[in-house]
Motif scaffolding. Structure first.
Motif, PDB file in Angstrom:
ATOM      1  N   SER A   1       5.326  -4.645   2.458  1.00 15.54           N
ATOM      2  CA  SER A   1       4.337  -5.236   1.555  1.00 15.54           C
ATOM      3  C   SER A   1       3.809  -6.516   2.194  1.00 15.54           C
ATOM      4  O   SER A   1       4.327  -6.963   3.224  1.00 15.54           O
TER       5      SER A   1
ATOM      6  N   ALA B   1       0.829  -1.206   0.000  1.00 14.20           N
ATOM      7  CA  ALA B   1       0.000   0.000   0.000  1.00 14.20           C
ATOM      8  C   ALA B   1       0.860   1.251   0.000  1.00 14.20           C
ATOM      9  O   ALA B   1       1.844   1.344   0.727  1.00 14.20           O
ATOM     10  N   GLY B   2       0.476   2.197  -0.841  1.00 18.10           N
ATOM     11  CA  GLY B   2       1.179   3.474  -0.901  1.00 18.10           C
ATOM     12  C   GLY B   2       2.455   3.446  -1.718  1.00 18.10           C
ATOM     13  O   GLY B   2       3.117   4.467  -1.868  1.00 18.10           O
TER      14      GLY B   2
ATOM     15  N   HIS C   1      -1.162  -2.869  -2.983  1.00 17.05           N
ATOM     16  CA  HIS C   1      -2.069  -2.757  -1.849  1.00 17.05           C
ATOM     17  C   HIS C   1      -1.560  -3.663  -0.730  1.00 17.05           C
ATOM     18  O   HIS C   1      -0.682  -4.494  -0.944  1.00 17.05           O
ATOM     19  N   THR C   2      -2.103  -3.477   0.443  1.00 17.28           N
ATOM     20  CA  THR C   2      -1.830  -4.375   1.555  1.00 17.28           C
ATOM     21  C   THR C   2      -3.171  -4.759   2.163  1.00 17.28           C
ATOM     22  O   THR C   2      -3.812  -3.959   2.821  1.00 17.28           O
TER      23      THR C   2
ATOM     24  N   ARG D   1      -0.454   1.830 -11.227  1.00 12.15           N
ATOM     25  CA  ARG D   1      -1.164   0.845 -10.409  1.00 12.15           C
ATOM     26  C   ARG D   1      -2.108  -0.040 -11.224  1.00 12.15           C
ATOM     27  O   ARG D   1      -2.351  -1.194 -10.879  1.00 12.15           O
TER      28      ARG D   1
ATOM     29  N   THR E   1      -3.380   2.786   3.552  1.00  8.60           N
ATOM     30  CA  THR E   1      -2.517   3.595   2.690  1.00  8.60           C
ATOM     31  C   THR E   1      -1.033   3.310   2.888  1.00  8.60           C
ATOM     32  O   THR E   1      -0.224   3.665   2.040  1.00  8.60           O
ATOM     33  N   SER E   2      -0.678   2.699   3.994  1.00  7.34           N
ATOM     34  CA  SER E   2       0.724   2.342   4.215  1.00  7.34           C
ATOM     35  C   SER E   2       0.832   1.363   5.380  1.00  7.34           C
ATOM     36  O   SER E   2      -0.009   1.358   6.279  1.00  7.34           O
TER      37      SER E   2
ATOM     38  N   PRO F   1      -7.489  -2.991  -0.532  1.00  4.13           N
ATOM     39  CA  PRO F   1      -6.946  -2.200  -1.627  1.00  4.13           C
ATOM     40  C   PRO F   1      -7.162  -0.693  -1.536  1.00  4.13           C
ATOM     41  O   PRO F   1      -6.356   0.061  -2.042  1.00  4.13           O
ATOM     42  N   ASN F   2      -8.223  -0.242  -0.916  1.00  6.71           N
ATOM     43  CA  ASN F   2      -8.487   1.198  -0.896  1.00  6.71           C
ATOM     44  C   ASN F   2      -8.594   1.785   0.497  1.00  6.71           C
ATOM     45  O   ASN F   2      -8.898   2.957   0.638  1.00  6.71           O
TER      46      ASN F   2
END
Length: 198
Positions: free
Chosen positions: A109, A83-84, A91-92, A156, A99-100, A95-96
């Motif tokens: 990751s 993510a980020g 993503h982690t 992405r 953010t990190s 997906p949305n």
């Protein structure tokens, strides 16, 4: 997750099976059984006879369910960056929403998280497949693993992809090299501090 709709031709649906099938051949040629997680959407009727398919939700160890059954190696097939970070489908887990993620101050990751969990059981990562940035990420958490780049990140949601037959050949060769190497589990050890950004 397999996208559907007019933007994705029927041939897209067969792509997830390709990496699993070709990665298993050299990794199991002279080894014991292999357990494949259902996150790879492998068709059970096409599963290698030496393999078992782990199906279901709410697995206690998530993507790494089965790591506590003493495997010799793990292969991360079809992975992505976190993510980020730049990378195809980066993503982690969510997906949305996330953010990190950082572990002990380092960007993490899913690959890094799973490699650290595998290391707790003394199991090294032998193979990582994905885009070019995923393989670069894997070199930081699994330096002895063979990285196989099957696509080059544009952003992405865009990538320069190889034909499935070429990807299959590269993964087969990479898995063969991975099976011949000596590997070490990830170097960082517990305790772990996770920082998650939303």
């Amino acid at each position: 997750t397999i996208p559907t709709g007019s933007a994705f031709p029927p041939s897209w649906m067969s792509l997830p099976d390709v990496p699993l099938k070709v990665a298993m051949r050299p990794l199991t040629a002279d080894a014991g059984p292999i357990t494949a997680p259902s996150t790879l959407t492998c068709a059970i009727d096409q599963l290698d006879p030496r393999a078992t398919l782990l199906i279901g939700t709410h697995k206690p160890l998530g993507m790494m369910e089965g790591i506590d059954r003493s495997p010799d190696l793990v292969a991360f097939v079809g992975y992505h960056t976190g993510a980020g970070e730049p990378g195809v489908l980066a993503h982690t887990y969510l997906p949305n929403s996330i953010t990190s993620v950082r572990i002990n101050g380092e960007t993490a990751s899913e690959g890094r998280m799973n490699a650290l969990l595998a290391a707790e059981y003394g199991v090294p990562v032998a193979l990582v497949t994905g885009d070019d940035l995923t393989c670069a990420d894997a070199a930081t958490y699994a330096p002895t693993a063979v990285g196989v780049t099957v696509k080059t990140c544009v952003d992405r949601y865009s990538a320069l992809c190889l034909p499935p037959a070429v990807s299959a050949q590269l993964i087969t060769e990479g898995a063969r090299r991975a099976a011949e190497r000596t590997h070490s589990p990830a170097g960082t050890s517990a305790p772990y501090t996770y920082e998650v950004g939303f």
